[in-house]
Design an enzyme around this catalytic site. Structure first.
Site, PDB file in Angstrom:
ATOM      1  NE  ARG A  26       0.475  -4.853  11.986  1.00 51.79           N
ATOM      2  CZ  ARG A  26      -0.667  -5.107  11.363  1.00 51.79           C
ATOM      3  NH1 ARG A  26      -1.680  -4.266  11.441  1.00 51.79           N
ATOM      4  NH2 ARG A  26      -0.811  -6.210  10.657  1.00 51.79           N
ATOM      5  CG  HIS A  41      -0.741  -6.183   5.448  1.00 56.47           C
ATOM      6  ND1 HIS A  41      -0.820  -5.453   6.608  1.00 56.47           N
ATOM      7  CD2 HIS A  41      -1.914  -5.972   4.800  1.00 56.47           C
ATOM      8  CE1 HIS A  41      -1.967  -4.815   6.668  1.00 56.47           C
ATOM      9  NE2 HIS A  41      -2.660  -5.114   5.563  1.00 56.47           N
ATOM     10  CG  ASP A  95       2.820  -0.367 -10.854  1.00 57.30           C
ATOM     11  OD1 ASP A  95       2.484  -1.407 -10.233  1.00 57.30           O
ATOM     12  OD2 ASP A  95       2.764  -0.266 -12.092  1.00 57.30           O
ATOM     13  CE1 TYR A 105      -9.572   0.404  10.005  1.00 60.26           C
ATOM     14  CE2 TYR A 105      -9.305  -1.964  10.266  1.00 60.26           C
ATOM     15  CZ  TYR A 105      -8.783  -0.723   9.935  1.00 60.26           C
ATOM     16  OH  TYR A 105      -7.473  -0.611   9.535  1.00 60.26           O
ATOM     17  CG  HIS A 126       0.882  -4.781 -13.423  1.00 63.72           C
ATOM     18  ND1 HIS A 126       2.118  -5.221 -13.008  1.00 63.72           N
ATOM     19  CD2 HIS A 126       0.730  -3.540 -12.902  1.00 63.72           C
ATOM     20  CE1 HIS A 126       2.700  -4.275 -12.273  1.00 63.72           C
ATOM     21  NE2 HIS A 126       1.873  -3.259 -12.186  1.00 63.72           N
ATOM     22  CG  ASN A 161      -5.875  -5.395  12.101  1.00 59.94           C
ATOM     23  OD1 ASN A 161      -5.062  -5.081  12.967  1.00 59.94           O
ATOM     24  ND2 ASN A 161      -5.512  -5.701  10.867  1.00 59.94           N
ATOM     25  CD  GLU A 190      -4.791  -2.885   9.769  1.00 61.53           C
ATOM     26  OE1 GLU A 190      -5.928  -2.581   9.313  1.00 61.53           O
ATOM     27  OE2 GLU A 190      -3.999  -3.633   9.177  1.00 61.53           O
ATOM     28  CD  GLN A 244      -2.974  -1.004   2.291  1.00 55.63           C
ATOM     29  OE1 GLN A 244      -2.748  -1.614   3.325  1.00 55.63           O
ATOM     30  NE2 GLN A 244      -4.052  -0.249   2.141  1.00 55.63           N
ATOM     31  CG  ASN A 264      -3.050  -7.437   8.398  1.00 56.75           C
ATOM     32  OD1 ASN A 264      -3.129  -6.810   9.453  1.00 56.75           O
ATOM     33  ND2 ASN A 264      -3.887  -7.210   7.387  1.00 56.75           N
ATOM     34  CD  GLU A 265      -7.485  -6.997   8.367  1.00 58.81           C
ATOM     35  OE1 GLU A 265      -7.899  -6.106   9.127  1.00 58.81           O
ATOM     36  OE2 GLU A 265      -7.649  -6.957   7.120  1.00 58.81           O
TER      37      GLU A 265
END
Length: 515
Positions: free
Chosen positions: A105, A150, A80, A339, A67, A337, A407, A47, A194-195
């Site tokens: 992290r 991740h 990219d 939210y 792509h 994590n 998170e 990311q 992660n997750e």
């Protein structure tokens, strides 16, 4: 309580949740996070890093997907370049210093270190990049917390079946050992995955994350099994061969949003429990429960429906007694994590499922009150007390577990500017409910805000922004500018207190304070 009666109750709950940041301010201001509580922020390699093929990095599943199928990303974009942290890592650390972070992290790009995914070929340029990043943090007493995976699997391993290949645990352990050997003298906090839900359900059981495998009804469950075995292998490798000399800890991060029953009925409570098991219990139970098995009710439902659909055995693979023993207890902490939340019903608001899948297996409905504050993400609402409910539930279910909030964050639109009052409200509300959970006896050691900066937000591209810092993606330099929430978070970290009345004087505070 019927569905028709629920909005009034929801308005009341919302009021109670938000009042934390208002009328009860003086009482809340008295409360303080411990001096040794770790505050930080979080990011993920794909990311933010960019440099997708720089200096020997191999292709990963997000490179391949964006792509070859750019239309699956909302704005046809990719990672990219992203925030170009590959070339801007010193500015990243400068931002950490500006905020006064205790920790940061971030995740390693597997294919930047092992271009083909396998450990026979190490890309020294990738190792150097992460050494530089880690050393820059440590220069300013910022603790690195490293996630091994991740979501960006090397494409070469996906070509061999990825998480569905029984050899995956061996591949992952080999990769983990390379990381421990190269960075473990300085990194003391490791997260394996992660997750898992997002990896296994969205990537393997559906089409909302790479590699878009869409192996509905089967992919999710087999991915879960081999992911858990891979996690346990990496954990045991650390404990057996590195922990004595490196003196660190190793755990896993699981997405835990809160799902409570819509009504007080037994049917809705059962539906909510099924939802919790499908979302996170599938991955947490084998590690943190006493029996080390997949969740009981979910396993029974999948087995029953599999037989009804003509399968000779359950679509969910079993864990042998040996595998249960291997996985059980394989974590020094539970990374959460969190939210948002939702209400769950056994009858109302159910989906129309045609093919077998995880959601078809549990077959429950979800209800989100329309008056809950909405973010730029359709799935993310300000759900009152959801973090408190999640943590106390986990605390009561899995005994003697240490938690980190790895998170927690809020999204805005690209044109929302630097005055992000919704995000400020979200953070203050979440942190107050975190204090509530800690006062209730939950052992929480740290909190990582998502995210340090705006980034490539997966299938949404750059249409949603989670950063404390705004990133100008039109500028080749990827200029980073603090939002109001950055100032608020800085003040909380500095004082260890959530002051609902604090307002930064101007957005040039950094200059005023000598930065």
């Amino acid at each position: 309580m019927s569905l028709a009666q629920s909005p009034s109750k929801m308005r009341f709950l919302l009021y109670i949740g938000l009042i934390i940041a208002g009328c009860n301010a003086q009482q809340k201001q008295e409360r303080r996070f411990p001096d040794d509580f770790i505050f930080g922020t979080a990011t993920a390699s794909y990311q933010i890093e960019g440099g997708w093929n720089a200096d020997g990095k191999g292709e990963n599943i997000w490179d391949r997907m964006t792509h070859t199928q750019p239309h699956v990303i909302k704005d046809y974009s990719n990672g990219d370049i992203a925030a170009d942290s590959y070339n801007n890592y010193k500015r990243d650390v400068e931002m950490m210093r500006e905020l006064g972070l205790d920790a940061y992290r971030f995740s390693l790009s597997w294919s930047r270190i092992l271009p083909n995914g396998l450990s026979y070929k190490i890309n020294e340029a990738g190792v150097t990049f992460y050494n530089n990043y880690i050393n820059e943090m440590l220069k300013y007493n910022i603790t690195p917390i490293v996630t091994l995976y991740h979501w960006d699997l090397p494409q070469k391993l996906q070509d061999l079946g990825g998480f569905i290949n029984p050899l995956f645990p061996e591949w992952f352990e080999d990769y983990a050992r390379v990381a421990y050997e190269n960075f473990g003298d300085r990194v003391k906090h490791w997260i394996t995955f992660n997750e898992p839900r997002e990896i296994c359900y969205e990537g393997y059981g559906w089409t909302t994350k790479a590699p878009l495998l869409n192996a509905t009804g089967i992919g999710t469950y087999y991915c879960a099994k081999y992911l858990l075995l891979a996690h346990a292998s990496a954990y045991k490798a650390y404990v057996n061969d590195f922990k004595a000399t490196q003196n660190g800890e190793c755990g896993i991060t699981i997405s835990v949003n809160w799902f409570g029953p819509l009504t007080d009925s037994a049917d809705d409570e059962y539906a909510a429990e099924l939802k919790r098991q499908a979302e996170w219990g599938l991955y947490a139970n084998p590690i943190f429960s006493e029996d080390g098995s997949f969740p009981k009710e979910l396993s029974e439902v999948v087995a029953k429906k599999s037989l009804e659909q003509g399968y000779k055995k359950s679509r969910m693979p079993e864990l042998s007694d040996e595998e249960k023993k291997y996985i059980r207890g394989s974590s020094d902490f539970f990374g959460v994590n969190h939210y948002t939340g939702a209400y769950v019903s056994a009858e109302d608001n159910k989906g129309n499922y045609i093919t077998p899948s995880l959601l078809a297996d549990i077959d429950v409905g979800s209800y989100v009150p329309p008056e809950w504050l909405s973010s730029a993400s359709t799935w993310l609402k300000l759900s009152p007390n959801s973090l408190y409910n999640s943590l106390t539930h986990l605390h009561n279910k899995y005994r003697n577990v240490k938690f980190y909030i790895t998170e927690n964050g809020w999204s805005t639109t690209p044109d929302s500017g630097l005055i992000d009052d919704d995000r400020v409200l979200y953070y203050r509300t979440a942190l107050n409910t975190l204090l509530d959970a800690m006062e209730a006896g939950v052992d929480v050691k740290g909190y990582m805000a998502w995210s340090l900066m705006d980034n490539f937000e997966w299938m949404e591209g750059y249409k949603e922004r989670f950063g404390l810092y705004h990133v100008n993606f039109e500028d080749p330099a990827r200029t980073r500018t603090p939002r109001k929430s950055a100032f608020i978070y800085k003040q909380i970290l500095k004082t260890r207190v959530i002051d609902p009345n604090y307002e930064p004087a101007t957005l040039t505070m950094w200059i005023d304070e000598g930065h």
